[in-house]
Each structure stands twice: as C-alpha cells, then as structure tokens.
Design an enzyme around this catalytic site. Structure first.
Site, PDB file in Angstrom:
ATOM      1  N   GLY A  99       0.829  -1.213   0.000  1.00  0.00           N
ATOM      2  CA  GLY A  99       0.000   0.000   0.000  1.00  0.00           C
ATOM      3  C   GLY A  99       0.853   1.248   0.000  1.00  0.00           C
ATOM      4  CB  SER A 104       5.317   5.626   3.267  1.00  0.00           C
ATOM      5  OG  SER A 104       3.946   5.642   3.607  1.00  0.00           O
ATOM      6  CB  VAL A 106       3.967  -0.375   2.949  1.00  0.00           C
ATOM      7  CG1 VAL A 106       4.270  -1.613   3.791  1.00  0.00           C
ATOM      8  CG2 VAL A 106       3.976   0.870   3.832  1.00  0.00           C
ATOM      9  CE  LYS A 214      -5.712   7.058  10.330  1.00  0.00           C
ATOM     10  NZ  LYS A 214      -5.811   8.133   9.362  1.00  0.00           N
ATOM     11  CG  ASN A 217      -2.973   4.115  11.697  1.00  0.00           C
ATOM     12  OD1 ASN A 217      -2.722   3.763  10.536  1.00  0.00           O
ATOM     13  ND2 ASN A 217      -3.057   5.393  12.042  1.00  0.00           N
ATOM     14  CG  ASP A 233       0.683   5.613  10.346  1.00  0.00           C
ATOM     15  OD1 ASP A 233       1.720   6.295  10.394  1.00  0.00           O
ATOM     16  OD2 ASP A 233      -0.281   5.899   9.609  1.00  0.00           O
ATOM     17  CB  THR A 256      -7.657  10.965  11.506  1.00  0.00           C
ATOM     18  OG1 THR A 256      -6.380  10.586  10.977  1.00  0.00           O
ATOM     19  CG2 THR A 256      -8.727  10.728  10.466  1.00  0.00           C
TER      20      THR A 256
HETATM   21  N1  LIG Z   1       4.255  -3.674   8.786  1.00  0.00           N
HETATM   22  C1  LIG Z   1       3.248  -3.722   7.915  1.00  0.00           C
HETATM   23  N2  LIG Z   1       2.735  -4.899   7.511  1.00  0.00           N
HETATM   24  C2  LIG Z   1       1.718  -4.926   6.621  1.00  0.00           C
HETATM   25  N3  LIG Z   1       1.116  -3.848   6.095  1.00  0.00           N
HETATM   26  C3  LIG Z   1       1.572  -2.646   6.469  1.00  0.00           C
HETATM   27  C4  LIG Z   1       2.662  -2.514   7.388  1.00  0.00           C
HETATM   28  N4  LIG Z   1       2.883  -1.189   7.573  1.00  0.00           N
HETATM   29  C5  LIG Z   1       2.002  -0.542   6.809  1.00  0.00           C
HETATM   30  N5  LIG Z   1       1.217  -1.406   6.146  1.00  0.00           N
HETATM   31  C6  LIG Z   1       0.130  -1.068   5.209  1.00  0.00           C
HETATM   32  O1  LIG Z   1       0.681  -0.303   4.153  1.00  0.00           O
HETATM   33  C7  LIG Z   1      -0.214   0.738   3.770  1.00  0.00           C
HETATM   34  C8  LIG Z   1       0.516   2.067   3.832  1.00  0.00           C
HETATM   35  O2  LIG Z   1       0.866   2.296   5.173  1.00  0.00           O
HETATM   36  P1  LIG Z   1       1.566   3.627   5.669  1.00  0.00           P
HETATM   37  O3  LIG Z   1       1.766   3.505   7.151  1.00  0.00           O
HETATM   38  O4  LIG Z   1       2.752   3.886   4.825  1.00  0.00           O
HETATM   39  O5  LIG Z   1       0.560   4.754   5.297  1.00  0.00           O
HETATM   40  P2  LIG Z   1      -0.869   5.051   5.878  1.00  0.00           P
HETATM   41  O6  LIG Z   1      -0.787   5.055   7.355  1.00  0.00           O
HETATM   42  O7  LIG Z   1      -1.861   4.128   5.256  1.00  0.00           O
HETATM   43  O8  LIG Z   1      -1.126   6.493   5.313  1.00  0.00           O
HETATM   44  P3  LIG Z   1      -0.611   7.858   5.888  1.00  0.00           P
HETATM   45  O9  LIG Z   1       0.866   7.849   5.776  1.00  0.00           O
HETATM   46  O10 LIG Z   1      -1.256   8.839   5.005  1.00  0.00           O
HETATM   47  O11 LIG Z   1      -1.092   7.897   7.295  1.00  0.00           O
HETATM   48  C9  LIG Z   1      -1.413   0.632   4.706  1.00  0.00           C
HETATM   49  O12 LIG Z   1      -2.430  -0.085   4.046  1.00  0.00           O
HETATM   50  C10 LIG Z   1      -0.908  -0.175   5.868  1.00  0.00           C
HETATM   51  O13 LIG Z   1      -1.921  -0.942   6.472  1.00  0.00           O
END
Ligand SMILES: Nc1ncnc2c1ncn2[C@@H]1O[C@H](COP(=O)(O)OP(=O)(O)OP(=O)(O)O)[C@@H](O)[C@H]1O
Length: 417
Positions: A99, A104, A106, A214, A217, A233, A256
C-alpha cells in the site's frame, strides 16, 4: 478497511525540519546515549530472527496458483524495485506492493538469506514535512518492543530515502477482521480492544502519545483467530518529557478529525489522554459499524465532537450491553482529566470479564450493514476509503485521505461553539 477521513498534520515546525536529518544521522550513528540501547536491542533481536532456520527459498511451484490480484501486486512491486536502493535489494527481495501512505510506499519483501517475510516502508524524506513524519516514526520505533506494537527490524538511511524494515502484518486491519469473521460478539470486541489497550498502555508508560489511533492503524499480525493486534503508523507520534504520568502539555494540532479529542480541536494543551478518546471512538465503531461523530461538514463535525454529541440509537445498540456502553462513555469524556487512562480502561469490568456476563448476541449483521451503508453513502458522495477493497482503497487513499497541512484550524476555533 478504514474509517479515517481528514488527517491534520502538525504544522511543520522550523525546529523539526532542521533537526530531522540530524536525528536521522544520530539514529544511524548512535554509539552512545539515548539511541544506543534501543539500537543494540534491535540488532540483537534482528540477528535472533534472521538466524532462525534458513528456509529453502523455492519459487512457487506450478501447482501453487497465483491469484490475479497477487500478480497485479507483483507488477506494481516491479515498478518500485527500480526505486529501491541496491543496498536494500541486495538484502531483501521485493515481492509485492502492500500500500501507499502520504509519504510512503509499503512493500512485502523477503529476506534473501532466510526467506523470512517482512514489510519495508520506504519514505522519501526530501520534503521537510516528510522528514518530520519519518523522524517521529523512527524515534518511536527504535524504542519500542511489545507484542501489540509493530516491531522495527532494521533501517536503511540515505539522504533522500529511508527504508524501515518492519515485521509483516498479514492479518488485515481491525475492521476487515470484524467483517470477515461472519460472527462478531461483544466478547470478540473486548479481545481486540484489550490488545489495542495493551499496546497503547505500553506506549503511554514510555511517554509516547500516538495521536493518530484509528482502525486503519490497528493491524492483525496474521489471519488466524489467535493473532496479535498491532498498533502501527507512528508518523504523528510524539514523546512527552515526563514519562509515565502523561501529564506533559502537547500543543500541536494533528490527527484524523473524526478521532480527534475535544482538547485538540479546542487547541488546548493535551496529553496522551487524546489516544484514549480515539480508543473510545474505535470501540464505538467496532461495536456498531458506525461512527460516533460524523459529518461531511467539518464545522458541524467539530461541534459534535467538542459537545460530545453522539448517541447509542439505531441498530445494533439495543443489543449491546450497558457495560460496553459504559466503557465507551468513560472514554468519550470531554474532560481529559477524568477520562479513563489505558491502565484504568484495561481494568474496566467489561474488559476484565471479557463481556462474559453480556449478551452473546451476534452483532455481525448490523455492524456489516452499517459499514456497507456508510461505504455506499461515501462512494456516492466522494468515493471515500471506508468499506472498499484494498486495491481501490490504495488508489482512493491518496486522493481522498489528504494530510492537511496547516489546515485553517483557527477558523474552526473562532466558531461560536
Ligand atoms: N508492517 C506492515 N505490515 C503490513 N502492512 C503494512 C505494514 N505497515 C504498513 N502497512 C500497510 O501499508 C499501507 C501504507 O501504510 P503507511 O503507514 O505507509 O501509510 P498510511 O498510514 O496508510 O497512510 P498515511 O501515511 O497517510 O497515514 C497501509 O495499508 C498499511 O496498512
């Protein structure tokens, strides 16, 4: 599945911008002082994990059918391979895009030597705001180790990009699990909330306030029923000065909107109690599939939060126990001083008894109906994220879940409340 809508970022402080790269350098060069201990611990842990049985990394056999979405994900991942520093890809093979966040990407990766799966969060840190988010996140991740908090394995830091290797959560977001279970009772809700509270209580005892709790997260570690729930997050997380008593005054307006505590909206000094308000909102959502505070109009939403205008009307609330409602009511308290702390919340009778004395009624139908209704309302209005499947959400996430920088909070503040 997420519920978040409008994310308000801390206004990028000059101090923060100046210090970010210094901090990043400090993380990588830490030999003494604060950064030393968590780094050593991480190194030890990482070598423990990586020294586990080296599996034979076989490509999937013909009989292991790839799903269409797997292939799509891998195609997307291929695009990102070029963007990854070769020093990272020498160690980790990129498997699929999971995602995107505001700053970022991921990806799911596999450690080349051990074949162990991990997630890598790649952050472009050239923009001051992105650096600030990255610094916050790393500042927390270096220091934490708890079963209900996502674990950092290692970090690669370059001037333009930072790569955080994280444990991989494959069990989906909290609300995805609620829906996929097909049967959901108060007891299930208490299990999830207990884990979330254990993680949040641990953070608060370290003097860390998450500030963006939320359902999106909160990720399950694996798809099984016995999976841990992980707080993730930490881009908006912050440290207090005084440790466990959570009494330090924080001032930055961020989070948020739907989950923001009244004191944040009112621009009053605040503490880790803001996370407890957010947990109250999450408990409400998990038990009902609807949001306690929701309005397309931000001014009205703001008002309903600071006036604590929510109700237990509609399905499935008549089937929900008074003890569960009491739990929510003690978290959604306007005065942060009388709001339950994490340690108190975990001892609330609803959680202690795991709702054993409560109705075992299946709330699933009403919850998923409410979630679906909200999703269709949202998509007909503005195709918001809530209730959509992952690929759609990823695209829509970036379009509809903007981080609002320097949002004119003053305007809201000046409203006659
Ligand atoms: N360690 C992980 N394992 C699996 N999925 C993850 C992990 N970390 C993040 N993700 C997933 O990757 C996606 C992007 O996460 P990221 O934390 O980069 O951004 P976000 O929190 O979704 O957005 P923002 O940065 O705008 O708050 C999300 O769907 C999140 O659930």
């Amino acid at each position: 599945m997420g519920c978040g809508n409008c994310k308000v970022m801390p206004e990028a402080s000059k101090k923060g911008c100046v210090n970010v790269m210094q901090s990043l350098v400090a993380f990588s060069k830490a030999r003494e002082g604060d950064y030393n201990e968590p780094k050593k611990r991480l190194e030890k842990q990482r070598s423990l994990w990586l020294s586990t049985t080296v599996k034979n990394c076989q490509p999937p056999s013909d009989s292991q059918e790839q799903t269409h979405s797997d292939r799509q994900q891998q195609d997307k991942a291929a695009k990102y391979k070029d963007k990854f520093d070769p020093r990272v890809t020498a160690r980790y093979e990129i498997k699929a895009l999971i995602g995107r966040g505001s700053y970022s990407r991921v990806v799911r990766v596999e450690h080349r030597a051990t074949c162990q799966p991990f997630a890598i969060k790649m952050m472009a840190v050239e923009a001051p705001e992105a650096r600030e988010v990255c610094t916050s996140e790393l500042g927390v991740l270096w220091r934490v180790r708890h079963a209900n908090v996502i674990q950092l394995i290692e970090v690669f830091q370059f001037p333009q990009r930072v790569y955080m290797v994280l444990e991989l959560a494959t069990g989906g977001e909290l609300l995805d699990r609620v829906i996929s279970k097909g049967h959901f009772t108060e007891q299930d809700a208490t299990q999830s909330l207990q884990m979330a509270l254990a993680g949040v209580g641990y953070l608060h005892n370290l003097g860390i306030t998450h500030r963006d709790l939320k359902p999106e997260n909160l990720l399950y570690y694996h798809p099984g029923d016995d999976s841990r729930l992980l707080v993730t997050d930490f881009g908006l997380a912050t440290f207090g000065d005084t440790g466990a008593d959570c009494s330090w005054p924080l001032k930055t307006t961020c989070g948020t909107l739907e989950y923001m505590a009244p004191e944040v909206l009112l621009r009053r000094p605040y503490s880790c109690a803001v996370d407890m308000w957010a947990l109250g909102v999450i408990a409400y959502i998990v038990l009902s599939g609807s949001m306690p505070f929701e309005d397309d109009d931000h001014t009205r939403l703001y008002r309903s939060i600071v006036r604590r205008k929510y109700s237990f009307h509609g399905e499935p609330w008549p089937s929900v126990s008074n003890l569960a409602k009491d739990f929510i009511q003690r978290l959604l308290v306007v005065d942060p001083g009388t709001r339950l702390t994490a340690d108190q919340a975990i001892h609330h009778p609803w959680l202690v008894t795991m709702a054993a004395s409560c109705s075992m009624r299946n709330l699933h139908r009403s919850i998923s109906q409410n979630l679906r209704q909200r999703a269709s309302r949202s998509s007909s209005r503005s195709s918001r994220a809530f209730g959509l499947s992952q690929p759609q959400r990823v695209i829509q996430h970036s379009l509809n879940n903007p981080r609002i920088i320097g949002r004119p909070m003053e305007k809201w503040y000046q409203l006659q409340l």
